[in-house]
Design an enzyme around this catalytic site. Structure first.
Site, PDB file in Angstrom:
ATOM      1  N   GLU A   1      10.461 -12.653  49.678  1.00 26.57           N
ATOM      2  CA  GLU A   1      10.093 -11.228  49.634  1.00 26.57           C
ATOM      3  C   GLU A   1      10.896 -10.366  50.613  1.00 26.57           C
ATOM      4  OE1 GLU A   1       5.803 -11.190  49.944  1.00 26.57           O
ATOM      5  OE2 GLU A   1       5.597 -12.544  48.253  1.00 26.57           O
TER       6      GLU A   1
ATOM      7  N   GLU B   1       5.531 -18.732  41.051  1.00 27.09           N
ATOM      8  CA  GLU B   1       4.136 -18.415  41.412  1.00 27.09           C
ATOM      9  C   GLU B   1       3.401 -17.790  40.213  1.00 27.09           C
ATOM     10  OE1 GLU B   1       3.908 -16.232  45.128  1.00 27.09           O
ATOM     11  OE2 GLU B   1       5.568 -17.353  45.993  1.00 27.09           O
TER      12      GLU B   1
HETATM   13  O1  G3I Z   1      -6.407 -19.415  58.018  1.00 33.95           O
HETATM   14  C1  G3I Z   1      -7.539 -18.569  57.870  1.00 33.95           C
HETATM   15  C2  G3I Z   1      -8.791 -19.336  58.174  1.00 33.95           C
HETATM   16  O2  G3I Z   1      -8.749 -19.729  59.521  1.00 33.95           O
HETATM   17  C3  G3I Z   1      -9.984 -18.447  57.873  1.00 33.95           C
HETATM   18  O3  G3I Z   1     -11.156 -19.200  58.041  1.00 33.95           O
HETATM   19  C4  G3I Z   1      -9.931 -17.920  56.430  1.00 33.95           C
HETATM   20  C5  G3I Z   1     -11.058 -16.956  56.144  1.00 33.95           C
HETATM   21  O4  G3I Z   1     -10.749 -16.125  55.041  1.00 33.95           O
HETATM   22  O5  G3I Z   1      -8.724 -17.244  56.253  1.00 33.95           O
HETATM   23  C6  G3I Z   1      -7.616 -18.085  56.438  1.00 33.95           C
HETATM   24  O6  G3I Z   1      -6.450 -17.402  56.160  1.00 33.95           O
HETATM   25  C7  G3I Z   1      -6.208 -17.040  54.793  1.00 33.95           C
HETATM   26  C8  G3I Z   1      -4.988 -17.802  54.285  1.00 33.95           C
HETATM   27  O7  G3I Z   1      -4.663 -17.358  52.995  1.00 33.95           O
HETATM   28  C9  G3I Z   1      -5.202 -19.314  54.266  1.00 33.95           C
HETATM   29  O8  G3I Z   1      -6.259 -19.646  53.416  1.00 33.95           O
HETATM   30  C10 G3I Z   1      -5.961 -15.549  54.746  1.00 33.95           C
HETATM   31  O9  G3I Z   1      -7.166 -14.858  55.068  1.00 33.95           O
HETATM   32  C11 G3I Z   1      -5.479 -15.145  53.365  1.00 33.95           C
HETATM   33  O10 G3I Z   1      -5.076 -13.780  53.382  1.00 33.95           O
HETATM   34  C12 G3I Z   1      -4.291 -15.993  52.965  1.00 33.95           C
HETATM   35  O11 G3I Z   1      -3.888 -15.586  51.679  1.00 33.95           O
HETATM   36  C13 G3I Z   1      -2.702 -16.189  51.186  1.00 33.95           C
HETATM   37  C14 G3I Z   1      -1.609 -15.129  51.067  1.00 33.95           C
HETATM   38  O12 G3I Z   1      -0.458 -15.724  50.486  1.00 33.95           O
HETATM   39  C15 G3I Z   1      -1.214 -14.532  52.413  1.00 33.95           C
HETATM   40  O13 G3I Z   1      -0.336 -13.470  52.210  1.00 33.95           O
HETATM   41  C16 G3I Z   1      -3.017 -16.753  49.816  1.00 33.95           C
HETATM   42  O14 G3I Z   1      -3.942 -17.841  49.959  1.00 33.95           O
HETATM   43  C17 G3I Z   1      -1.738 -17.255  49.150  1.00 33.95           C
HETATM   44  O15 G3I Z   1      -2.007 -17.564  47.805  1.00 33.95           O
HETATM   45  C18 G3I Z   1      -0.685 -16.135  49.170  1.00 33.95           C
HETATM   46  O16 G3I Z   1       0.496 -16.617  48.585  1.00 33.95           O
HETATM   47  C19 G3I Z   1       1.548 -15.662  48.447  1.00 33.95           C
HETATM   48  C20 G3I Z   1       2.849 -16.420  48.537  1.00 33.95           C
HETATM   49  O17 G3I Z   1       2.909 -17.174  49.731  1.00 33.95           O
HETATM   50  C21 G3I Z   1       4.052 -15.474  48.455  1.00 33.95           C
HETATM   51  N1  G3I Z   1       3.974 -14.666  47.262  1.00 33.95           N
HETATM   52  C22 G3I Z   1       2.706 -13.951  47.052  1.00 33.95           C
HETATM   53  C23 G3I Z   1       1.536 -14.941  47.090  1.00 33.95           C
HETATM   54  C24 G3I Z   1       0.230 -14.230  46.785  1.00 33.95           C
HETATM   55  O18 G3I Z   1      -0.061 -13.285  47.786  1.00 33.95           O
END
Ligand code: G3I
Length: 349
Positions: free
Chosen positions: A143, A253
């Site tokens: 990105e 993705e």
């Molecule tokens: O690590 C914390 C954890 O400690 C906490 O308990 C939990 C509570 O919600 O959150 C955890 O972090 C989350 C993390 O995923 C791990 O599960 C974040 O809140 C959450 O925002 C994060 O979202 C991820 C996102 O990337 C971050 O930008 C999504 O799961 C993941 O599917 C998404 O993947 C991205 C690709 O890497 C790049 N392209 C877009 C795609 C979708 O956004």
């Protein structure tokens, strides 16, 4: 047997059906790799390539400078080796899920360009060399483009300018000369300006002799995605192979949301009309993917998540119920799964 609503581990295998055309994969988390879990049964049946959804991103792998945490990636690598499943590394350089220390200098000042690039090279070479021969593809850059075209003004860019882009590929190539090194982005299918920036950037980088292996099309799509524009953009990007036939596209993705991008609407119900639209969209997308594969441009298609129950789209941009994948809640495959399966055998698709 095409039993409607079969469980993912009993249904025919998408990976088997598409073998020889492209690999079919999913984004997973290491807790899905427990051999006793339903997730693991679904993985082993349906997919022949995997990406870690979050656990290989810099905030988890190097939370503090010099403190590398490899337990999750080691588990992922061991799983791939044990089951003969290919692995993708996601991701080395991104503006998201990166610890702030990368960008910090002395006394609250920003890091210097040299310091940031040194940190980036150290991260890349430590991670990529550890999994040399085990993780064959890396989303080196994630990105880095703006939707309106041009380079994203991330912390990476603000401190290092464009130079971090070629430097990242050089460091990854030095650490594993055989790995496929991708630049990965979203909305390449729906923004012509972004697709054009990607094309010129790849042309420039290849012209500079940078060891870039191809482009990751994230393909976070929706029922509202303009398919004509998508076809135009992805075929234009595939034409990069005219400058280097070794370049490959991967759909990295894939999912199809029933909400418009960024829509914060409350729950939409899964109606017969939405299902018909969803089936038609998946069928068209797989026609495009098959066409790209048959011209030698694309060899990998990865869904972003294992099932609707765990898709990131249930939580973005707000918590609402979404249905973006071919495996639904309760691990039941959907009618669209069989539509996609049927296309695999149809070379004219
Ligand atoms: O690590 C914390 C954890 O400690 C906490 O308990 C939990 C509570 O919600 O959150 C955890 O972090 C989350 C993390 O995923 C791990 O599960 C974040 O809140 C959450 O925002 C994060 O979202 C991820 C996102 O990337 C971050 O930008 C999504 O799961 C993941 O599917 C998404 O993947 C991205 C690709 O890497 C790049 N392209 C877009 C795609 C979708 O956004």
């Amino acid at each position: 047997m095409n039993e409607p609503n079969a469980l993912a581990w009993d249904a025919p295998s998408l990976a088997d059906a598409y073998r020889g055309r492209f690999r079919v994969g999913a984004a997973v988390n290491t807790w899905n790799l427990d051999p006793a879990s339903e997730a693991c049964a679904a993985i082993l049946r349906q997919f022949d390539i995997l990406t870690l959804e979050n656990e290989s991103k810099p905030m988890y792998v190097q939370p503090e400078e010099g403190h590398f945490v490899f337990d999750k990636l080691d588990r992922f690598a061991a799983f791939g080796e044990a089951h003969g499943i290919d692995l993708r590394g996601h991701t080395l350089v991104w503006h998201g899920q990166v610890p702030m220390w990368f960008f910090e200098g002395e006394g609250g000042a920003p890091a210097s360009k040299d310091r940031l690039l040194d940190r980036m090279r150290t991260h890349i070479s430590t991670v990529v060399s550890r999994y040399r021969g085990k993780i064959a593809t890396w989303d080196v850059l994630n990105e880095v483009l703006r939707d309106e075209g041009g380079l994203r003004e991330s912390q990476w860019y603000k401190i290092a300018g464009r130079d971090y882009i070629p430097e990242a590929f050089l460091a990854a190539h030095e650490a594993d000369p055989d790995a496929r090194l991708l630049i990965n982005d979203y909305n390449l299918e729906s923004s012509e300006a972004k697709a054009d920036t990607m094309i010129s950037l790849v042309e420039e980088l290849r012209g500079e002799g940078i060891p870039l292996g191809g482009v990751g099309l994230q393909m976070h799509l929706s029922l509202f995605t303009d398919l004509d524009l998508l076809r135009k953009n992805v075929h234009k990007i595939a034409d990069l192979r005219k400058i280097d036939p070794a370049l490959r596209l991967e759909a990295t993705e894939l999912d199809i949301s029933c909400y418009r991008f960024g829509d914060t609407a409350e729950d939409i119900d899964w109606t017969p009309e939405i299902e018909a639209d969803f089936r038609a969209k998946y069928t068209e997308i797989f026609r495009v993917l098959c066409a790209l594969a048959d011209e030698g441009a694309l060899d990998t298609v990865v869904f972003w998540g294992l099932s609707d129950a765990v898709s990131w789209l249930n939580g973005f941009p707000r918590r609402h119920r979404n249905y973006p994948l071919l495996i639904g809640r309760g691990w039941r495959v959907k009618p669209a799964f069989y539509d996609v399966l049927a296309l695999a055998g149809n070379k004219e698709a």
